[in-house]
Design an enzyme around this catalytic site. Structure first.
Site, PDB file in Angstrom:
ATOM      1  N   SER A 419       0.826  -1.249  -0.005  1.00 52.09           N
ATOM      2  CA  SER A 419       0.013   0.046  -0.208  1.00 52.09           C
ATOM      3  C   SER A 419       0.929   1.480  -0.048  1.00 52.09           C
ATOM      4  O   SER A 419       0.235   2.288  -0.450  1.00 52.09           O
ATOM      5  CB  SER A 419      -0.645   0.131   1.242  1.00 52.09           C
ATOM      6  OG  SER A 419      -1.354  -1.181   1.604  1.00 52.09           O
ATOM      7  N   HIS A 440      -2.030  -2.734  -6.791  1.00 60.77           N
ATOM      8  CA  HIS A 440      -2.619  -2.335  -5.534  1.00 60.77           C
ATOM      9  C   HIS A 440      -4.018  -2.610  -5.521  1.00 60.77           C
ATOM     10  O   HIS A 440      -4.615  -1.909  -6.189  1.00 60.77           O
ATOM     11  CB  HIS A 440      -2.086  -0.949  -5.171  1.00 60.77           C
ATOM     12  CG  HIS A 440      -2.651  -0.597  -3.866  1.00 60.77           C
ATOM     13  ND1 HIS A 440      -2.989   0.538  -3.634  1.00 60.77           N
ATOM     14  CD2 HIS A 440      -2.552  -1.151  -2.682  1.00 60.77           C
ATOM     15  CE1 HIS A 440      -3.261   0.938  -2.344  1.00 60.77           C
ATOM     16  NE2 HIS A 440      -3.143  -0.363  -1.855  1.00 60.77           N
ATOM     17  N   GLU A 452      -5.212  -0.200  -8.566  1.00 59.55           N
ATOM     18  CA  GLU A 452      -3.937   0.901  -8.900  1.00 59.55           C
ATOM     19  C   GLU A 452      -2.883  -0.034  -9.449  1.00 59.55           C
ATOM     20  O   GLU A 452      -2.170  -0.870  -8.761  1.00 59.55           O
ATOM     21  CB  GLU A 452      -3.622   1.420  -7.703  1.00 59.55           C
ATOM     22  CG  GLU A 452      -4.447   2.728  -7.219  1.00 59.55           C
ATOM     23  CD  GLU A 452      -3.771   3.625  -6.366  1.00 59.55           C
ATOM     24  OE1 GLU A 452      -3.909   4.828  -6.125  1.00 59.55           O
ATOM     25  OE2 GLU A 452      -3.213   3.102  -5.320  1.00 59.55           O
ATOM     26  N   ASN A 490      -4.084   6.440  -1.293  1.00 56.88           N
ATOM     27  CA  ASN A 490      -3.794   6.265   0.126  1.00 56.88           C
ATOM     28  C   ASN A 490      -2.907   7.955   0.338  1.00 56.88           C
ATOM     29  O   ASN A 490      -2.979   8.258   1.328  1.00 56.88           O
ATOM     30  CB  ASN A 490      -2.861   5.189   0.494  1.00 56.88           C
ATOM     31  CG  ASN A 490      -3.729   4.123   0.728  1.00 56.88           C
ATOM     32  OD1 ASN A 490      -4.838   4.237   0.385  1.00 56.88           O
ATOM     33  ND2 ASN A 490      -3.231   2.989   0.540  1.00 56.88           N
TER      34      ASN A 490
HETATM   35  P1  NAD Z   1      -2.787  -9.853   6.574  1.00 55.34           P
HETATM   36  O1  NAD Z   1      -1.780  -9.801   7.924  1.00 55.34           O
HETATM   37  O2  NAD Z   1      -3.958 -10.020   6.753  1.00 55.34           O
HETATM   38  O3  NAD Z   1      -1.982 -10.947   5.723  1.00 55.34           O
HETATM   39  C1  NAD Z   1      -0.497 -11.227   5.482  1.00 55.34           C
HETATM   40  C2  NAD Z   1      -0.283 -12.690   5.349  1.00 55.34           C
HETATM   41  O4  NAD Z   1       1.040 -12.782   4.833  1.00 55.34           O
HETATM   42  C3  NAD Z   1      -0.353 -13.536   6.680  1.00 55.34           C
HETATM   43  O5  NAD Z   1      -1.228 -14.643   6.471  1.00 55.34           O
HETATM   44  C4  NAD Z   1       1.039 -13.859   6.801  1.00 55.34           C
HETATM   45  O6  NAD Z   1       1.075 -15.241   7.534  1.00 55.34           O
HETATM   46  C5  NAD Z   1       1.459 -14.094   5.513  1.00 55.34           C
HETATM   47  N1  NAD Z   1       3.055 -13.842   5.531  1.00 55.34           N
HETATM   48  C6  NAD Z   1       3.822 -12.962   6.072  1.00 55.34           C
HETATM   49  N2  NAD Z   1       4.884 -13.087   5.828  1.00 55.34           N
HETATM   50  C7  NAD Z   1       5.123 -14.014   4.769  1.00 55.34           C
HETATM   51  C8  NAD Z   1       6.242 -14.537   4.123  1.00 55.34           C
HETATM   52  N3  NAD Z   1       7.515 -14.249   4.298  1.00 55.34           N
HETATM   53  N4  NAD Z   1       5.739 -15.648   3.093  1.00 55.34           N
HETATM   54  C9  NAD Z   1       4.394 -15.880   3.042  1.00 55.34           C
HETATM   55  N5  NAD Z   1       3.549 -15.288   3.683  1.00 55.34           N
HETATM   56  C10 NAD Z   1       3.815 -14.430   4.649  1.00 55.34           C
HETATM   57  O7  NAD Z   1      -2.185  -8.501   5.779  1.00 55.34           O
HETATM   58  P2  NAD Z   1      -3.010  -7.871   4.546  1.00 55.34           P
HETATM   59  O8  NAD Z   1      -4.184  -6.875   4.960  1.00 55.34           O
HETATM   60  O9  NAD Z   1      -3.532  -8.947   3.771  1.00 55.34           O
HETATM   61  O10 NAD Z   1      -1.988  -7.054   3.786  1.00 55.34           O
HETATM   62  C11 NAD Z   1      -1.139  -7.538   2.975  1.00 55.34           C
HETATM   63  C12 NAD Z   1      -0.379  -6.753   2.052  1.00 55.34           C
HETATM   64  O11 NAD Z   1      -1.528  -6.081   1.159  1.00 55.34           O
HETATM   65  C13 NAD Z   1       0.353  -5.301   2.642  1.00 55.34           C
HETATM   66  O12 NAD Z   1       1.460  -5.132   1.968  1.00 55.34           O
HETATM   67  C14 NAD Z   1      -0.602  -4.395   2.892  1.00 55.34           C
HETATM   68  O13 NAD Z   1      -0.047  -3.034   3.014  1.00 55.34           O
HETATM   69  C15 NAD Z   1      -1.465  -4.752   1.561  1.00 55.34           C
HETATM   70  N6  NAD Z   1      -2.798  -3.958   1.537  1.00 55.34           N
HETATM   71  C16 NAD Z   1      -3.627  -4.227   2.491  1.00 55.34           C
HETATM   72  C17 NAD Z   1      -4.990  -3.726   2.453  1.00 55.34           C
HETATM   73  C18 NAD Z   1      -5.900  -3.685   3.402  1.00 55.34           C
HETATM   74  O14 NAD Z   1      -6.918  -3.220   3.440  1.00 55.34           O
HETATM   75  N7  NAD Z   1      -5.604  -4.774   4.574  1.00 55.34           N
HETATM   76  C19 NAD Z   1      -5.297  -2.892   1.364  1.00 55.34           C
HETATM   77  C20 NAD Z   1      -4.381  -2.948   0.170  1.00 55.34           C
HETATM   78  C21 NAD Z   1      -3.241  -3.274   0.337  1.00 55.34           C
END
Ligand code: NAD
Length: 708
Positions: A419, A440, A452, A490
């Site tokens: 993000s 994104h 995005e 964002n």
């Molecule tokens: P989350 O914590 O729900 O999920 C992350 C997952 O990644 C977890 O299940 C974890 O076990 C796994 N993980 C961590 N390290 C790992 C690795 N080295 N190898 C494999 N798996 C691994 O997080 P999320 O909310 O899904 O966010 C994930 C990404 O998406 C982030 O970069 C976040 O900034 C981005 N993002 C989030 C949102 C949102 O609203 N949640 C929106 C857009 C983008």
């Protein structure tokens, strides 16, 4: 044998073919058979020729393209060149003294369906779709659709079609078609036998306008019930209520007067900022796809299999998009337990859709069968695209990308869903930075329409083009942007959240701020949104942004205090609001106001009563100003791209056309002057955060707009 007696060389987009006593008028105006001026002129000429020709007994209107017609050419609305108006063409057809059959060889929308409604008979095939989507452009069907459709299908179904704008399958609309062929291929035979039947009948002209509307056939409180049923989802839109009024006119007035009322309401809608906003978004969405970073000759890579890293909130939703499109996905997690949990949540989501009747159990199983899981990078050797969605930490992302670089085959697109992180830095750890891109997605990733597409310094044209096209495959609206903190969406929202938080310190309550923003048209205000997303997310982002914000000691301090007290939002039952167990309804908490009061006191900020107008201006205008800076820096190519991002990613009301269009409608001089006023009024805080972007100043001085 058929004889073509008019062709495009006549400058018409309607071809007239004669076959025995049948005259076929074929609309030929690719790509969507829009009913533009040349088509309308062609229809008039064609119909007149057919009527004057004594050998013609029946006229058939159809098309040569894969669709009947997508409706009016809306670019003509702006030019004002509406002669001959479509209603006039349709009156000529309806009043023809020879029977006219509409043969719908493909979808008919808007004016296309209105054309069919004005014919004396209609034929199509099972599964073909029709609709009146004008409401999505802030207007209503203005060529008799609101008067004729209720006469054919009944008031309630017509009302719903007109107000929702949803396409409907032909077989779901009894009364509309005289015959439904089983397949498109059988349509010609169906038309010929209908023509024969008509000629054998005595009464061959059946005008839709002559059909009486039977008031006893529907409940007297139909309109009142319908109004209250849609009030929430049509909040702020102008056209839906006018659509209802037009159908009411069909019920209450004789046909000709009903048409006049429809025309009045149509013109009323056309002149509203809502219609301008909605039409702006319609065009901006299409324009977003046309970018200068690749051309026609740029190759597109085939994406037959996808890898997703991380089965958390985003990874799961991202994987679902591909399974929905029939593309197999391999999901990688660190531990089997996390993988099982992620796949379990995906199944639960699909089962919930099945329970609502949106999917069959067979679909659920089919989609689940496209999703596999692994804990080994070796299983990613054959994917064409991999999307990383692990924790938002640069060192973890870099480690993931180095491992992907080793196992993925040459040509695999390596995408990140970060993000906020610098994609150039992520790309620096791989041997093929030209294959690295940001994809994104927005949460929930299987629902939100926006994608995005973030190009990094070295991303190749081929990778950009493939990503933009892939967005269409998975039913997303893609906007290409450049790398900066938070990209477009964002980065802009940060200014809005900052201002909402500052207003709390200055004396406004979360309820007041949320109410102002909700009434402006967003689905919820910043505090409800923050609680839903989790206040800890913003907190961690602020920790990593210290150098940029520490000059302002007031920066989101109340949110910081809330997180430090474990009040991280809905998931904790406490954030800016309180929540009862299992409930999502925010409940006011005087303690939050108390925290704001004590922080304001500590920072020497005098609390005061704040007007709703100030809240609106201070939340929305800095967001617009940030959008202007983004344009200036070339992070977004055009203002419309920003508008599309805000409408599809953040629920900015489509009827305001997105933040940049809203600024255009409000007047850039007013936005500029207001920002300057707050800059001067708010002391050091104003100096720091209310500097108008140079491009805003320039456009305001020149009396121009962002979207010109
Ligand atoms: P989350 O914590 O729900 O999920 C992350 C997952 O990644 C977890 O299940 C974890 O076990 C796994 N993980 C961590 N390290 C790992 C690795 N080295 N190898 C494999 N798996 C691994 O997080 P999320 O909310 O899904 O966010 C994930 C990404 O998406 C982030 O970069 C976040 O900034 C981005 N993002 C989030 C949102 C949102 O609203 N949640 C929106 C857009 C983008």
């Amino acid at each position: 044998m058929s004889v073509e007696i008019m062709n495009q060389a006549d400058n018409h987009c309607v071809v007239l073919q004669k076959q025995g006593g049948l005259a076929r008028l074929l609309i030929k105006n690719p790509p969507v058979n829009a009913l533009s001026k040349r088509v309308r002129l062609g229809l008039i000429d064609g119909i007149q020729t057919a009527l004057q020709d004594p050998s013609v007994q029946v006229v058939v209107i159809s098309s040569d393209e894969g669709l009947f017609s997508a409706g009016a050419d809306i670019s003509e609305f702006a030019s004002g060149d509406v002669e001959p108006p479509l209603p006039k063409v349709l009156a000529l057809i309806e009043n023809a003294e020879k029977p006219v059959i509409a043969a719908l060889n493909g979808p008919a929308f808007g004016g296309g369906l209105e054309l069919a409604l004005a014919c004396h008979y209609r034929v199509t095939f099972i599964g073909n779709k029709v609709g009146l989507p004008e409401v999505h452009l802030g207007i209503l069907p203005g060529a008799g659709g609101t008067q004729r459709l209720p006469r054919l299908v009944g008031v309630a179904p017509a009302l719903d079609m007109i107000v929702t704008g949803k396409p409907v399958k032909a077989e779901k609309l009894p009364g509309l078609f005289d015959h439904l062929a089983n397949t498109r291929e059988l349509l010609d035979d169906a038309v010929s036998s209908l023509a024969d039947k008509i000629l054998n009948q005595r009464e061959t002209i059946r005008r839709t306008s002559d059909i009486p509307l039977d008031a006893s056939a529907f409940s007297p409180d139909l309109f009142a019930r319908y109004r209250s049923g849609i009030a929430r989802q049509t909040r702020g839109f102008y056209a839906p209520e006018r659509c209802i009024q037009a159908v009411e006119a069909a019920v209450e007035l004789p046909f000709e007067q009903g048409l006049e009322r429809e025309n009045e309401l149509f013109l009323e809608c056309l002149q509203t900022p809502q219609a301008r906003g909605q039409q702006h978004i319609f065009f901006a969405e299409r324009a977003a796809f046309h970018v200068e970073d690749y051309d026609r000759d740029t190759p597109v890579r085939n994406i037959a299999k996808v890898g997703v890293i991380g089965a958390g909130t985003m990874g799961g939703g991202i994987a679902m998009n591909f399974a929905n499109a029939g593309i197999p996905v391999m999901i990688l997690e660190l531990k089997q337990e996390a993988l099982d949990k992620g796949l379990g949540i995906i199944r639960k989501n699909y089962e919930a859709s099945a329970a609502k009747g949106k999917l069959s159990q067979e679909d659920v199983e089919k989609r689940m069968s496209l999703l596999s899981g692994t804990t080994s990078y070796q299983d990613l050797g054959d994917v064409d695209l991999v999307i990383e969605a692990v924790f938002e930490k640069m060192d973890i992302k870099k480690e993931v990308f180095s491992r992907l670089d080793k196992v993925c085959k040459p040509g695999t697109i390596l995408a990140t869903n970060t993000s906020t992180l610098d994609i150039n830095e992520i790309a620096s750890v791989v041997s093929r930075p030209e294959d690295v891109i940001g994809l994104h997605f927005f949460s929930p990733a299987n629902v939100m329409k926006l994608l995005e597409v973030v190009k990094a310094e070295n991303t190749s044209a081929e990778v950009i083009k493939t990503s933009m096209q892939l967005a269409k495959t998975i039913n997303k609206v893609a906007v290409l942007v450049g790398v900066c903190f938070g990209f477009v969406g964002n980065r802009m929202i940060e200014t809005y959240s900052r201002e909402a938080n500052r207003l709390l310190l200055e004396g406004a309550s979360p309820e007041q701020i949320d109410k102002v923003i909700y009434e402006f048209g967003l689905p919820m205000g910043p505090f409800t949104m923050g609680d839903m997303a989790g206040l800890d997310i913003g907190y961690f982002v602020r920790q990593s942004r210290k150098p940029f914000i520490e000059h302002d000691p007031s920066y989101c301090v109340v949110a910081d205090r809330l997180v430090e007290q474990g009040r991280v939002g809905l998931k904790a039952g406490r954030g800016a609001y309180l929540y009862e167990a299992g409930q999502r309804k925010p409940i006011s908490d005087p303690e939050v106001m108390e925290i704001a009061r004590s922080e304001a006191c500590r920072l020497g900020i005098q609390q005061r009563e704040i007007s709703d107008q100030e809240i609106l201006e201070r939340c929305i205008y800095p967001l617009i100003n940030e959008g202007a800076l983004i344009l200036e820096e070339g992070i977004a190519a055009k203002a419309g791209d920003i508008d599309v991002i805000y409408v599809y990613g953040y629920g900015f009301p489509a009827y305001r056309g997105g933040p940049m269009k809203y600024a255009d409608e409000t007047g850039l001089k007013h936005i500029y002057d207001t920002l300057c006023r707050y800059r001067d009024q708010l002391g050091a805080y104003g100096e720091a955060w209310f500097k108008p972007a140079p491009v805003l100043k320039q456009l305001a001085e020149q009396g121009k707009t962002f979207n010109s």
